[in-house]
Design a protein around this motif. Structure first.
Motif, PDB file in Angstrom:
ATOM      1  N   LEU A 143       0.835  -1.201   0.000  1.00 57.24           N
ATOM      2  CA  LEU A 143       0.000   0.000   0.000  1.00 57.24           C
ATOM      3  C   LEU A 143       0.870   1.251   0.000  1.00 57.24           C
ATOM      4  O   LEU A 143       0.648   2.168  -0.784  1.00 57.24           O
ATOM      5  CB  LEU A 143      -0.937   0.008   1.205  1.00 57.24           C
ATOM      6  N   ARG A 144       1.857   1.292   0.875  1.00 56.52           N
ATOM      7  CA  ARG A 144       2.735   2.459   0.959  1.00 56.52           C
ATOM      8  C   ARG A 144       3.446   2.712  -0.359  1.00 56.52           C
ATOM      9  O   ARG A 144       3.482   3.842  -0.862  1.00 56.52           O
ATOM     10  CB  ARG A 144       3.756   2.258   2.074  1.00 56.52           C
ATOM     11  N   ASP A 145       3.999   1.672  -0.960  1.00 53.26           N
ATOM     12  CA  ASP A 145       4.731   1.819  -2.213  1.00 53.26           C
ATOM     13  C   ASP A 145       3.810   2.235  -3.360  1.00 53.26           C
ATOM     14  O   ASP A 145       4.147   3.122  -4.152  1.00 53.26           O
ATOM     15  CB  ASP A 145       5.447   0.514  -2.572  1.00 53.26           C
ATOM     16  N   THR A 146       2.653   1.611  -3.441  1.00 56.11           N
ATOM     17  CA  THR A 146       1.712   1.936  -4.524  1.00 56.11           C
ATOM     18  C   THR A 146       1.174   3.349  -4.352  1.00 56.11           C
ATOM     19  O   THR A 146       1.060   4.100  -5.328  1.00 56.11           O
ATOM     20  CB  THR A 146       0.566   0.916  -4.585  1.00 56.11           C
ATOM     21  N   ALA A 147       0.859   3.727  -3.120  1.00 61.38           N
ATOM     22  CA  ALA A 147       0.395   5.100  -2.865  1.00 61.38           C
ATOM     23  C   ALA A 147       1.469   6.100  -3.282  1.00 61.38           C
ATOM     24  O   ALA A 147       1.162   7.129  -3.894  1.00 61.38           O
ATOM     25  CB  ALA A 147       0.024   5.279  -1.400  1.00 61.38           C
ATOM     26  N   GLY A 148       2.715   5.818  -2.981  1.00 57.93           N
ATOM     27  CA  GLY A 148       3.799   6.705  -3.396  1.00 57.93           C
ATOM     28  C   GLY A 148       3.875   6.853  -4.908  1.00 57.93           C
ATOM     29  O   GLY A 148       4.041   7.964  -5.428  1.00 57.93           O
ATOM     30  N   ARG A 149       3.714   5.754  -5.635  1.00 60.60           N
ATOM     31  CA  ARG A 149       3.736   5.818  -7.105  1.00 60.60           C
ATOM     32  C   ARG A 149       2.526   6.585  -7.642  1.00 60.60           C
ATOM     33  O   ARG A 149       2.642   7.367  -8.590  1.00 60.60           O
ATOM     34  CB  ARG A 149       3.789   4.410  -7.684  1.00 60.60           C
ATOM     35  N   VAL A 150       1.359   6.343  -7.047  1.00 67.58           N
ATOM     36  CA  VAL A 150       0.134   7.037  -7.462  1.00 67.58           C
ATOM     37  C   VAL A 150       0.266   8.535  -7.194  1.00 67.58           C
ATOM     38  O   VAL A 150      -0.138   9.358  -8.018  1.00 67.58           O
ATOM     39  CB  VAL A 150      -1.091   6.425  -6.739  1.00 67.58           C
ATOM     40  N   PHE A 151       0.846   8.898  -6.058  1.00 70.73           N
ATOM     41  CA  PHE A 151       1.045  10.318  -5.749  1.00 70.73           C
ATOM     42  C   PHE A 151       1.999  10.945  -6.764  1.00 70.73           C
ATOM     43  O   PHE A 151       1.798  12.090  -7.185  1.00 70.73           O
ATOM     44  CB  PHE A 151       1.589  10.483  -4.330  1.00 70.73           C
ATOM     45  N   GLN A 152       3.044  10.214  -7.166  1.00 68.41           N
ATOM     46  CA  GLN A 152       3.959  10.731  -8.192  1.00 68.41           C
ATOM     47  C   GLN A 152       3.228  10.956  -9.508  1.00 68.41           C
ATOM     48  O   GLN A 152       3.407  11.990 -10.164  1.00 68.41           O
ATOM     49  CB  GLN A 152       5.114   9.760  -8.411  1.00 68.41           C
ATOM     50  N   ASP A 153       2.404   9.984  -9.914  1.00 70.60           N
ATOM     51  CA  ASP A 153       1.625  10.118 -11.151  1.00 70.60           C
ATOM     52  C   ASP A 153       0.691  11.319 -11.068  1.00 70.60           C
ATOM     53  O   ASP A 153       0.534  12.073 -12.033  1.00 70.60           O
ATOM     54  CB  ASP A 153       0.792   8.861 -11.414  1.00 70.60           C
ATOM     55  N   THR A 154       0.064  11.495  -9.908  1.00 67.78           N
ATOM     56  CA  THR A 154      -0.882  12.590  -9.706  1.00 67.78           C
ATOM     57  C   THR A 154      -0.153  13.923  -9.782  1.00 67.78           C
ATOM     58  O   THR A 154      -0.599  14.847 -10.486  1.00 67.78           O
ATOM     59  CB  THR A 154      -1.603  12.427  -8.352  1.00 67.78           C
ATOM     60  N   ALA A 155       0.958  14.047  -9.088  1.00 69.28           N
ATOM     61  CA  ALA A 155       1.726  15.294  -9.108  1.00 69.28           C
ATOM     62  C   ALA A 155       2.202  15.628 -10.518  1.00 69.28           C
ATOM     63  O   ALA A 155       2.220  16.798 -10.917  1.00 69.28           O
ATOM     64  CB  ALA A 155       2.912  15.199  -8.155  1.00 69.28           C
ATOM     65  N   ALA A 156       2.547  14.610 -11.291  1.00 71.82           N
ATOM     66  CA  ALA A 156       3.055  14.834 -12.646  1.00 71.82           C
ATOM     67  C   ALA A 156       2.003  15.460 -13.566  1.00 71.82           C
ATOM     68  O   ALA A 156       2.341  16.305 -14.402  1.00 71.82           O
ATOM     69  CB  ALA A 156       3.560  13.522 -13.244  1.00 71.82           C
ATOM     70  N   VAL A 157       0.738  15.079 -13.415  1.00 66.94           N
ATOM     71  CA  VAL A 157      -0.291  15.589 -14.330  1.00 66.94           C
ATOM     72  C   VAL A 157      -0.970  16.855 -13.817  1.00 66.94           C
ATOM     73  O   VAL A 157      -1.633  17.547 -14.588  1.00 66.94           O
ATOM     74  CB  VAL A 157      -1.371  14.533 -14.659  1.00 66.94           C
ATOM     75  N   CYS A 158      -0.803  17.162 -12.549  1.00 75.18           N
ATOM     76  CA  CYS A 158      -1.466  18.334 -11.976  1.00 75.18           C
ATOM     77  C   CYS A 158      -0.709  19.614 -12.317  1.00 75.18           C
ATOM     78  O   CYS A 158       0.513  19.636 -12.351  1.00 75.18           O
ATOM     79  CB  CYS A 158      -1.588  18.196 -10.461  1.00 75.18           C
ATOM     80  N   GLU A 159      -1.475  20.681 -12.536  1.00 71.54           N
ATOM     81  CA  GLU A 159      -0.877  21.988 -12.797  1.00 71.54           C
ATOM     82  C   GLU A 159      -0.318  22.597 -11.515  1.00 71.54           C
ATOM     83  O   GLU A 159       0.627  23.375 -11.551  1.00 71.54           O
ATOM     84  CB  GLU A 159      -1.914  22.946 -13.384  1.00 71.54           C
ATOM     85  N   ARG A 160      -0.952  22.269 -10.385  1.00 75.82           N
ATOM     86  CA  ARG A 160      -0.531  22.834  -9.099  1.00 75.82           C
ATOM     87  C   ARG A 160      -0.451  21.714  -8.064  1.00 75.82           C
ATOM     88  O   ARG A 160      -1.313  20.840  -8.015  1.00 75.82           O
ATOM     89  CB  ARG A 160      -1.518  23.903  -8.650  1.00 75.82           C
ATOM     90  N   VAL A 161       0.585  21.777  -7.217  1.00 74.24           N
ATOM     91  CA  VAL A 161       0.757  20.824  -6.116  1.00 74.24           C
ATOM     92  C   VAL A 161       1.109  21.626  -4.872  1.00 74.24           C
ATOM     93  O   VAL A 161       2.015  22.469  -4.900  1.00 74.24           O
ATOM     94  CB  VAL A 161       1.881  19.800  -6.412  1.00 74.24           C
TER      95      VAL A 161
END
Length: 146
Positions: free
Chosen positions: A116-134
């Motif tokens: 869960l921790r590892d997958t959440a970290g990858r998902v957060f990276q994917d999310t940050a990459a596509v977002c205009e603002r973080v």
């Protein structure tokens, strides 16, 4: 898209409400994995121009109950694409994603918790990459990262 992250109980939801001038959690526009809301794939039924999706790590946990980590990450990425399309459908639309950072601290002992921790970290990276603002929120104080 806008991604807001930080520690648990550090004021992320309150910060988002203040940033977007929301009086309370907008009915129909605020989806929360913490309340058990299903992850919305289609936002076309949302009223207004701001949709908040709170509890990313909870939805990742649900995805991992039925899918392997790679499939869960792929499913999240597909959802991000759909939300981006919804945003682009009308000027002024914003999808704001809120997630508690669970990647710091002691490495979990169980394989499921590490997954869960590892997958959440990858998902957060994917999310940050596509977002205009973080934004990173600690103790109610926001710091714009992107």
């Amino acid at each position: 898209m806008h991604f807001v992250t930080g520690g648990a109980f550090n004021g992320k939801s309150a910060w988002v409400k203040a940033y977007y001038h929301m009086e309370a959690e907008a009915v129909g526009n605020w989806f929360s994995g913490y309340r058990g809301d299903a992850l919305p794939e289609d936002l076309h039924s949302a009223a207004g121009v701001i949709v908040v999706l709170e509890g990313i790590e909870q939805w990742v946990k649900e995805l991992l109950m039925e899918h392997d980590p790679k499939s869960a990450q792929d499913m999240w990425h597909a959802a991000l694409e759909k939300w981006l399309q919804w945003e682009r459908g009308q000027q002024g639309r914003v999808v704001c994603l809120i997630g508690s950072d669970i990647t710091k601290g002691i490495v979990p002992a169980s394989e499921e918790e590490r997954e869960l921790r590892d997958t959440a970290g990858r998902v957060f990276q994917d999310t940050a990459a596509v977002c205009e603002r973080v934004d990173l929120i600690w103790y109610g104080i926001g710091q714009q990262l992107k």
